[in-house]
Design a protein around this motif. Structure first.
Motif, PDB file in Angstrom:
ATOM      1  N   SER A 113       0.826  -1.210   0.000  1.00 43.84           N
ATOM      2  CA  SER A 113       0.000   0.000   0.000  1.00 43.84           C
ATOM      3  C   SER A 113       0.861   1.261   0.000  1.00 43.84           C
ATOM      4  O   SER A 113       0.498   2.263  -0.637  1.00 43.84           O
ATOM      5  CB  SER A 113      -0.939  -0.007   1.204  1.00 43.84           C
ATOM      6  OG  SER A 113      -0.203  -0.053   2.425  1.00 43.84           O
ATOM      7  N   LEU A 114       1.991   1.245   0.686  1.00 42.93           N
ATOM      8  CA  LEU A 114       2.890   2.403   0.666  1.00 42.93           C
ATOM      9  C   LEU A 114       3.442   2.637  -0.739  1.00 42.93           C
ATOM     10  O   LEU A 114       3.484   3.778  -1.221  1.00 42.93           O
ATOM     11  CB  LEU A 114       4.028   2.206   1.662  1.00 42.93           C
ATOM     12  CG  LEU A 114       3.702   2.470   3.135  1.00 42.93           C
ATOM     13  CD1 LEU A 114       4.862   2.028   4.018  1.00 42.93           C
ATOM     14  CD2 LEU A 114       3.406   3.954   3.366  1.00 42.93           C
ATOM     15  N   ALA A 115       3.883   1.555  -1.384  1.00 39.73           N
ATOM     16  CA  ALA A 115       4.404   1.684  -2.751  1.00 39.73           C
ATOM     17  C   ALA A 115       3.315   2.165  -3.704  1.00 39.73           C
ATOM     18  O   ALA A 115       3.551   3.037  -4.555  1.00 39.73           O
ATOM     19  CB  ALA A 115       4.973   0.348  -3.213  1.00 39.73           C
ATOM     20  N   ALA A 116       2.103   1.619  -3.559  1.00 37.59           N
ATOM     21  CA  ALA A 116       1.008   2.031  -4.432  1.00 37.59           C
ATOM     22  C   ALA A 116       0.611   3.480  -4.177  1.00 37.59           C
ATOM     23  O   ALA A 116       0.288   4.217  -5.116  1.00 37.59           O
ATOM     24  CB  ALA A 116      -0.194   1.107  -4.211  1.00 37.59           C
ATOM     25  N   PHE A 117       0.642   3.921  -2.927  1.00 39.42           N
ATOM     26  CA  PHE A 117       0.324   5.318  -2.614  1.00 39.42           C
ATOM     27  C   PHE A 117       1.325   6.264  -3.269  1.00 39.42           C
ATOM     28  O   PHE A 117       0.947   7.301  -3.834  1.00 39.42           O
ATOM     29  CB  PHE A 117       0.330   5.516  -1.099  1.00 39.42           C
ATOM     30  CG  PHE A 117       0.115   6.941  -0.675  1.00 39.42           C
ATOM     31  CD1 PHE A 117      -1.153   7.495  -0.663  1.00 39.42           C
ATOM     32  CD2 PHE A 117       1.186   7.732  -0.290  1.00 39.42           C
ATOM     33  CE1 PHE A 117      -1.357   8.814  -0.279  1.00 39.42           C
ATOM     34  CE2 PHE A 117       1.002   9.042   0.102  1.00 39.42           C
ATOM     35  CZ  PHE A 117      -0.273   9.590   0.109  1.00 39.42           C
ATOM     36  N   LEU A 119       3.071   5.681  -5.968  1.00 42.05           N
ATOM     37  CA  LEU A 119       2.899   5.653  -7.417  1.00 42.05           C
ATOM     38  C   LEU A 119       1.597   6.305  -7.867  1.00 42.05           C
ATOM     39  O   LEU A 119       1.510   6.810  -8.989  1.00 42.05           O
ATOM     40  CB  LEU A 119       2.932   4.206  -7.914  1.00 42.05           C
ATOM     41  CG  LEU A 119       4.277   3.479  -7.778  1.00 42.05           C
ATOM     42  CD1 LEU A 119       4.113   1.994  -8.062  1.00 42.05           C
ATOM     43  CD2 LEU A 119       5.315   4.087  -8.720  1.00 42.05           C
ATOM     44  N   SER A 120       0.588   6.310  -7.012  1.00 43.63           N
ATOM     45  CA  SER A 120      -0.725   6.812  -7.398  1.00 43.63           C
ATOM     46  C   SER A 120      -0.969   8.258  -7.003  1.00 43.63           C
ATOM     47  O   SER A 120      -1.540   9.030  -7.782  1.00 43.63           O
ATOM     48  CB  SER A 120      -1.818   5.931  -6.782  1.00 43.63           C
ATOM     49  OG  SER A 120      -3.099   6.433  -7.062  1.00 43.63           O
ATOM     50  N   GLN A 121      -0.532   8.651  -5.817  1.00 37.74           N
ATOM     51  CA  GLN A 121      -0.935   9.947  -5.265  1.00 37.74           C
ATOM     52  C   GLN A 121       0.216  10.943  -5.134  1.00 37.74           C
ATOM     53  O   GLN A 121       0.017  12.022  -4.590  1.00 37.74           O
ATOM     54  CB  GLN A 121      -1.578   9.738  -3.881  1.00 37.74           C
ATOM     55  CG  GLN A 121      -2.841   8.899  -3.907  1.00 37.74           C
ATOM     56  CD  GLN A 121      -3.964   9.569  -4.676  1.00 37.74           C
ATOM     57  OE1 GLN A 121      -4.013  10.792  -4.798  1.00 37.74           O
ATOM     58  NE2 GLN A 121      -4.889   8.766  -5.218  1.00 37.74           N
ATOM     59  N   GLN A 181      -4.615   0.440  -8.333  1.00 38.77           N
ATOM     60  CA  GLN A 181      -5.887   0.568  -9.043  1.00 38.77           C
ATOM     61  C   GLN A 181      -6.949   1.184  -8.148  1.00 38.77           C
ATOM     62  O   GLN A 181      -7.753   2.011  -8.594  1.00 38.77           O
ATOM     63  CB  GLN A 181      -6.353  -0.802  -9.528  1.00 38.77           C
ATOM     64  CG  GLN A 181      -5.506  -1.399 -10.643  1.00 38.77           C
ATOM     65  CD  GLN A 181      -5.604  -0.578 -11.919  1.00 38.77           C
ATOM     66  OE1 GLN A 181      -4.662   0.108 -12.296  1.00 38.77           O
ATOM     67  NE2 GLN A 181      -6.736  -0.647 -12.585  1.00 38.77           N
ATOM     68  N   PHE A 182      -6.966   0.798  -6.893  1.00 36.29           N
ATOM     69  CA  PHE A 182      -7.950   1.360  -5.967  1.00 36.29           C
ATOM     70  C   PHE A 182      -7.617   2.812  -5.644  1.00 36.29           C
ATOM     71  O   PHE A 182      -8.505   3.681  -5.630  1.00 36.29           O
ATOM     72  CB  PHE A 182      -7.995   0.533  -4.686  1.00 36.29           C
ATOM     73  CG  PHE A 182      -9.080   0.943  -3.729  1.00 36.29           C
ATOM     74  CD1 PHE A 182     -10.342   0.389  -3.815  1.00 36.29           C
ATOM     75  CD2 PHE A 182      -8.834   1.903  -2.763  1.00 36.29           C
ATOM     76  CE1 PHE A 182     -11.353   0.770  -2.942  1.00 36.29           C
ATOM     77  CE2 PHE A 182      -9.835   2.288  -1.887  1.00 36.29           C
ATOM     78  CZ  PHE A 182     -11.096   1.728  -1.975  1.00 36.29           C
ATOM     79  N   PHE A 183      -6.351   3.099  -5.368  1.00 35.70           N
ATOM     80  CA  PHE A 183      -5.956   4.466  -5.005  1.00 35.70           C
ATOM     81  C   PHE A 183      -6.186   5.444  -6.152  1.00 35.70           C
ATOM     82  O   PHE A 183      -6.442   6.627  -5.918  1.00 35.70           O
ATOM     83  CB  PHE A 183      -4.492   4.501  -4.577  1.00 35.70           C
ATOM     84  CG  PHE A 183      -4.210   3.789  -3.290  1.00 35.70           C
ATOM     85  CD1 PHE A 183      -5.237   3.451  -2.427  1.00 35.70           C
ATOM     86  CD2 PHE A 183      -2.914   3.455  -2.930  1.00 35.70           C
ATOM     87  CE1 PHE A 183      -4.993   2.798  -1.225  1.00 35.70           C
ATOM     88  CE2 PHE A 183      -2.658   2.804  -1.739  1.00 35.70           C
ATOM     89  CZ  PHE A 183      -3.696   2.471  -0.887  1.00 35.70           C
TER      90      PHE A 183
END
Length: 297
Positions: A113-117, A119-121, A181-183
């Motif tokens: 989730s940290l990595a996705a955050f 990359l997304s936000q 995808q969710f973020f």
């Protein structure tokens, strides 16, 4: 006369519209019946092996040897389960599987989730390239990395430990992809407003993004937990102590202890499947909500 003529087309259109609507409903009913048939067929294909294993595990050993493919017995017995608990180390294996699966799940959710955050936000140079390289990692078979990982853990003295089983399974590209995808569906204005109020990235992640991400957190947690629980090859490589084995690895020793009695083997399969069936039964709603939230159809 003119009024009568102008009203006739409307009268002729109504039956045509009703016919189209009727055909649409018939098509929907046919599709629903076909889908239901497919679901039932898949459920039967999944349940039959499990039911056969359960039936075999309660048959006397002599009956299984005489008729290995039989389903029913007039003298059901739990002796196969008693042998497993008496001669195996099932309490240790269950505990080890639960500890390693839970640790891996928590660390994977946090890291993914940290990595996705990020990359997304967040916006930084090379963000898109990094994401593409991350996805490219999906094309690298995990077996290719096992020897370097094993040698690294051996040098670190982590063989036959929980961390030796857990750490190599924490990096999970699929988890990062699902979280991203969710973020991506979270309004950018929500994060910008938190940043404008003075919240740092970590505080925004923890207090703004994660509270609205419970469905995807639940889905990823369940999939990771089940995957780690079923993992056989990696724990087999790094664990040799019987009391440190996970359940899939420990159950393979059943054949060495009992020879090839199918009753004990099927009993071990049933014992290994019970926790996973319980997880899916209790949390299936969270799985569906999490997948729907990612936009993956």
């Amino acid at each position: 006369m003119t009024a009568i003529l102008t009203e006739q087309p409307a009268a002729t259109q109504q039956p045509a519209t009703s016919a189209v609507t009727g055909r649409t409903r018939d098509s929907e009913k046919l599709f629903n019946r076909i889908a239901l048939g497919v679901v039932i067929a898949l459920a039967v294909l999944w349940l039959v092996p499990l039911l056969w294993a359960l039936a075999t595990s309660v048959r006397p050993a002599q009956e299984v040897i005489t008729d290995p493919t039989g389903w029913f017995t007039a003298h059901p017995t739990l002796s196969a389960y008693g042998d497993l608990f008496a001669k195996g180390k099932l309490p240790y294996w269950y505990a080890n599987s639960f500890i390693t699966s839970a640790l891996t799940t928590v660390l994977t959710v946090v890291a993914g989730s940290l990595a996705a955050f990020a990359l997304s936000q967040t916006r930084f140079r090379g963000r898109r390239t990094m994401y593409l390289l991350l996805l490219a990692g999906l094309m690298v078979p995990g077996q290719v990395l096992m020897i370097p990982q094993f040698l690294t853990l051996q040098e670190a003295g982590l063989l036959n430990t929980y961390w030796g089983v857990v750490l190599p399974q924490v990096p999970n590209v699929v988890a990062v992809f699902v979280f991203k995808q969710f973020f991506d569906g979270i309004p950018r204005e929500l994060v910008d407003a938190a940043r404008a109020d003075g919240a740092g990235y970590l505080r925004t992640y923890w207090q703004i993004v994660m509270p609205v991400s419970k469905p995807v957190v639940s889905a990823v947690s369940i999939f990771v937990f089940v995957g780690v629980w079923n993992n056989f090859l990696w724990p087999l490589l790094v664990v040799t102590d019987p009391e440190m084995m996970t359940l899939p690895v420990g159950l393979t020793s059943v054949q060495d202890v009992f020879g090839v009695p199918y009753a004990q083997l099927m009993a071990s399969c049933v014992l290994g499947a019970i926790p996973l069936i319980a997880v899916f039964t209790l949390f299936q709603r969270h799985i569906v909500e999490g997948i729907q939230g990612t936009g993956l159809k």
